[in-house]
Design a protein around this motif. Structure first.
Motif, PDB file in Angstrom:
ATOM      1  N   LYS A 111     -47.711  40.553 -49.371  1.00 54.04           N
ATOM      2  CA  LYS A 111     -48.412  39.278 -49.601  1.00 54.04           C
ATOM      3  C   LYS A 111     -47.530  38.272 -50.330  1.00 54.04           C
ATOM      4  N   ASN A 112     -46.742  38.752 -51.288  1.00 53.39           N
ATOM      5  CA  ASN A 112     -45.900  37.858 -52.088  1.00 53.39           C
ATOM      6  C   ASN A 112     -44.645  37.377 -51.355  1.00 53.39           C
ATOM      7  N   TYR A 113     -44.246  38.102 -50.316  1.00 55.69           N
ATOM      8  CA  TYR A 113     -42.991  37.777 -49.643  1.00 55.69           C
ATOM      9  C   TYR A 113     -43.196  37.505 -48.144  1.00 55.69           C
ATOM     10  N   GLN A 114     -44.235  36.773 -47.820  1.00 54.56           N
ATOM     11  CA  GLN A 114     -44.512  36.439 -46.418  1.00 54.56           C
ATOM     12  C   GLN A 114     -43.365  35.650 -45.775  1.00 54.56           C
ATOM     13  N   GLY A 115     -42.581  34.966 -46.587  1.00 50.07           N
ATOM     14  CA  GLY A 115     -41.477  34.169 -46.072  1.00 50.07           C
ATOM     15  C   GLY A 115     -40.195  34.958 -45.849  1.00 50.07           C
ATOM     16  N   ALA A 116     -40.227  36.257 -46.102  1.00 48.92           N
ATOM     17  CA  ALA A 116     -39.029  37.077 -45.904  1.00 48.92           C
ATOM     18  C   ALA A 116     -38.711  37.180 -44.412  1.00 48.92           C
ATOM     19  N   GLU A 117     -37.482  37.540 -44.122  1.00 48.69           N
ATOM     20  CA  GLU A 117     -37.062  37.690 -42.733  1.00 48.69           C
ATOM     21  C   GLU A 117     -37.912  38.760 -42.046  1.00 48.69           C
ATOM     22  N   PRO A 118     -38.260  38.537 -40.773  1.00 49.25           N
ATOM     23  CA  PRO A 118     -39.163  39.454 -40.056  1.00 49.25           C
ATOM     24  C   PRO A 118     -38.726  40.916 -40.067  1.00 49.25           C
ATOM     25  N   HIS A 119     -37.424  41.189 -39.900  1.00 48.44           N
ATOM     26  CA  HIS A 119     -36.988  42.590 -39.868  1.00 48.44           C
ATOM     27  C   HIS A 119     -37.101  43.251 -41.242  1.00 48.44           C
ATOM     28  N   ILE A 120     -37.024  42.463 -42.300  1.00 51.40           N
ATOM     29  CA  ILE A 120     -37.201  43.004 -43.652  1.00 51.40           C
ATOM     30  C   ILE A 120     -38.687  43.308 -43.889  1.00 51.40           C
ATOM     31  N   LEU A 121     -39.552  42.382 -43.472  1.00 53.55           N
ATOM     32  CA  LEU A 121     -40.996  42.631 -43.571  1.00 53.55           C
ATOM     33  C   LEU A 121     -41.397  43.842 -42.727  1.00 53.55           C
ATOM     34  N   LYS A 122     -40.763  44.004 -41.593  1.00 52.74           N
ATOM     35  CA  LYS A 122     -41.066  45.145 -40.726  1.00 52.74           C
ATOM     36  C   LYS A 122     -40.724  46.469 -41.425  1.00 52.74           C
ATOM     37  N   LEU A 123     -39.591  46.496 -42.127  1.00 53.03           N
ATOM     38  CA  LEU A 123     -39.220  47.703 -42.872  1.00 53.03           C
ATOM     39  C   LEU A 123     -40.225  47.951 -44.001  1.00 53.03           C
ATOM     40  N   MET A 124     -40.657  46.892 -44.676  1.00 46.44           N
ATOM     41  CA  MET A 124     -41.654  47.021 -45.737  1.00 46.44           C
ATOM     42  C   MET A 124     -42.964  47.566 -45.161  1.00 46.44           C
ATOM     43  N   GLU A 125     -43.359  47.068 -44.010  1.00 46.19           N
ATOM     44  CA  GLU A 125     -44.582  47.544 -43.357  1.00 46.19           C
ATOM     45  C   GLU A 125     -44.442  48.995 -42.904  1.00 46.19           C
ATOM     46  N   ARG A 126     -43.247  49.389 -42.494  1.00 40.96           N
ATOM     47  CA  ARG A 126     -42.997  50.791 -42.143  1.00 40.96           C
ATOM     48  C   ARG A 126     -43.218  51.682 -43.364  1.00 40.96           C
ATOM     49  N   LEU A 127     -42.696  51.247 -44.499  1.00 34.06           N
ATOM     50  CA  LEU A 127     -42.890  51.998 -45.741  1.00 34.06           C
ATOM     51  C   LEU A 127     -44.379  52.067 -46.092  1.00 34.06           C
ATOM     52  N   LEU A 128     -45.084  50.963 -45.953  1.00 33.30           N
ATOM     53  CA  LEU A 128     -46.524  50.940 -46.241  1.00 33.30           C
ATOM     54  C   LEU A 128     -47.269  51.931 -45.353  1.00 33.30           C
ATOM     55  N   ARG A 129     -47.029  51.885 -44.046  1.00 33.50           N
ATOM     56  CA  ARG A 129     -47.712  52.816 -43.123  1.00 33.50           C
ATOM     57  C   ARG A 129     -47.374  54.264 -43.462  1.00 33.50           C
ATOM     58  N   PHE A 130     -46.124  54.505 -43.824  1.00 33.87           N
ATOM     59  CA  PHE A 130     -45.702  55.855 -44.185  1.00 33.87           C
ATOM     60  C   PHE A 130     -46.437  56.342 -45.423  1.00 33.87           C
ATOM     61  N   GLU A 131     -46.536  55.498 -46.444  1.00 35.46           N
ATOM     62  CA  GLU A 131     -47.250  55.874 -47.668  1.00 35.46           C
ATOM     63  C   GLU A 131     -48.732  56.128 -47.377  1.00 35.46           C
ATOM     64  N   GLU A 132     -49.339  55.269 -46.562  1.00 33.50           N
ATOM     65  CA  GLU A 132     -50.746  55.468 -46.197  1.00 33.50           C
ATOM     66  C   GLU A 132     -50.935  56.786 -45.449  1.00 33.50           C
ATOM     67  N   ASN A 133     -50.022  57.085 -44.553  1.00 37.03           N
ATOM     68  CA  ASN A 133     -50.081  58.327 -43.795  1.00 37.03           C
ATOM     69  C   ASN A 133     -49.884  59.538 -44.712  1.00 37.03           C
ATOM     70  N   ASN A 134     -48.998  59.404 -45.684  1.00 35.08           N
ATOM     71  CA  ASN A 134     -48.781  60.496 -46.639  1.00 35.08           C
ATOM     72  C   ASN A 134     -50.082  60.863 -47.344  1.00 35.08           C
ATOM     73  N   VAL A 135     -50.811  59.854 -47.794  1.00 35.08           N
ATOM     74  CA  VAL A 135     -52.072  60.100 -48.497  1.00 35.08           C
ATOM     75  C   VAL A 135     -53.023  60.877 -47.591  1.00 35.08           C
ATOM     76  N   GLN A 136     -53.132  60.441 -46.337  1.00 32.82           N
ATOM     77  CA  GLN A 136     -54.048  61.111 -45.410  1.00 32.82           C
ATOM     78  C   GLN A 136     -53.630  62.558 -45.143  1.00 32.82           C
ATOM     79  N   GLU A 137     -52.344  62.779 -44.913  1.00 34.70           N
ATOM     80  CA  GLU A 137     -51.865  64.131 -44.606  1.00 34.70           C
ATOM     81  C   GLU A 137     -51.946  65.068 -45.806  1.00 34.70           C
ATOM     82  N   LEU A 138     -51.723  64.538 -46.999  1.00 30.89           N
ATOM     83  CA  LEU A 138     -51.744  65.371 -48.199  1.00 30.89           C
ATOM     84  C   LEU A 138     -53.155  65.813 -48.577  1.00 30.89           C
ATOM     85  N   LYS A 139     -54.160  65.118 -48.095  1.00 29.50           N
ATOM     86  CA  LYS A 139     -55.551  65.500 -48.395  1.00 29.50           C
ATOM     87  C   LYS A 139     -55.843  66.911 -47.921  1.00 29.50           C
ATOM     88  N   ALA A 140     -55.173  67.359 -46.874  1.00 30.19           N
ATOM     89  CA  ALA A 140     -55.378  68.715 -46.360  1.00 30.19           C
ATOM     90  C   ALA A 140     -54.956  69.779 -47.362  1.00 30.19           C
TER      91      ALA A 140
END
Length: 142
Positions: A111-140
């Motif tokens: 949210k704070n860095y919407q003006g960042a270069e698209p490929h940098i935001l994409k890497l940040m979003e990859r990290l976000l999805r990975f962290e979200e997935n970690n939470v779901q998988e670790l619940k098991a």
């Protein structure tokens, strides 16, 4: 420091913490299935970390890794937390807490860095999805 460098350094530090934490836990954990799960997470953190490092170097930005005191504090905290309880459930709980913090911080950064270069935001979003997935998988393992 510009926004691109700040966002990349956040990804760099977050993934560095993931690599360090999982490296330490993999040495402690005794359950084979859980260890394999941690190794898989470790591999993804390494890939994200390398990608952030490459982008930082490509842009000519300095890498701002995790400080020595933070590394020591985290190492000691993990050692203390696993001293009496090395169960997959306890370790999964620790990791869920860490990944949840990662999700919250990633959302704020995006949210704070919407003006960042698209490929940098994409890497940040990859990290976000990975962290979200970690939470779901670790619940098991809880």
């Amino acid at each position: 420091m510009n926004g691109n460098a700040e966002l990349l350094n956040f990804v760099y530090q977050n993934s560095q913490m993931g690599v360090a934490t999982l490296n330490q836990l993999i040495e402690i954990v005794e359950d084979g299935e859980f260890k394999n799960h941690l190794k898989s997470q470790y591999k993804e953190y390494q890939e994200i970390h390398r990608a952030a490092e490459a982008m930082l170097n490509e842009k000519g930005f300095d890498e701002k890794g995790i400080g020595t005191l933070e590394k020591i504090r985290t190492y000691l905290m993990i050692s203390y937390e696993t001293l009496t309880d090395k169960s997959p459930s306890h370790m999964a709980e620790m990791l869920v807490i860490g990944s949840t913090m990662g999700v919250i911080n990633a959302i704020k950064k995006i949210k704070n860095y919407q003006g960042a270069e698209p490929h940098i935001l994409k890497l940040m979003e990859r990290l976000l999805r990975f962290e979200e997935n970690n939470v779901q998988e670790l619940k098991a393992y809880l």
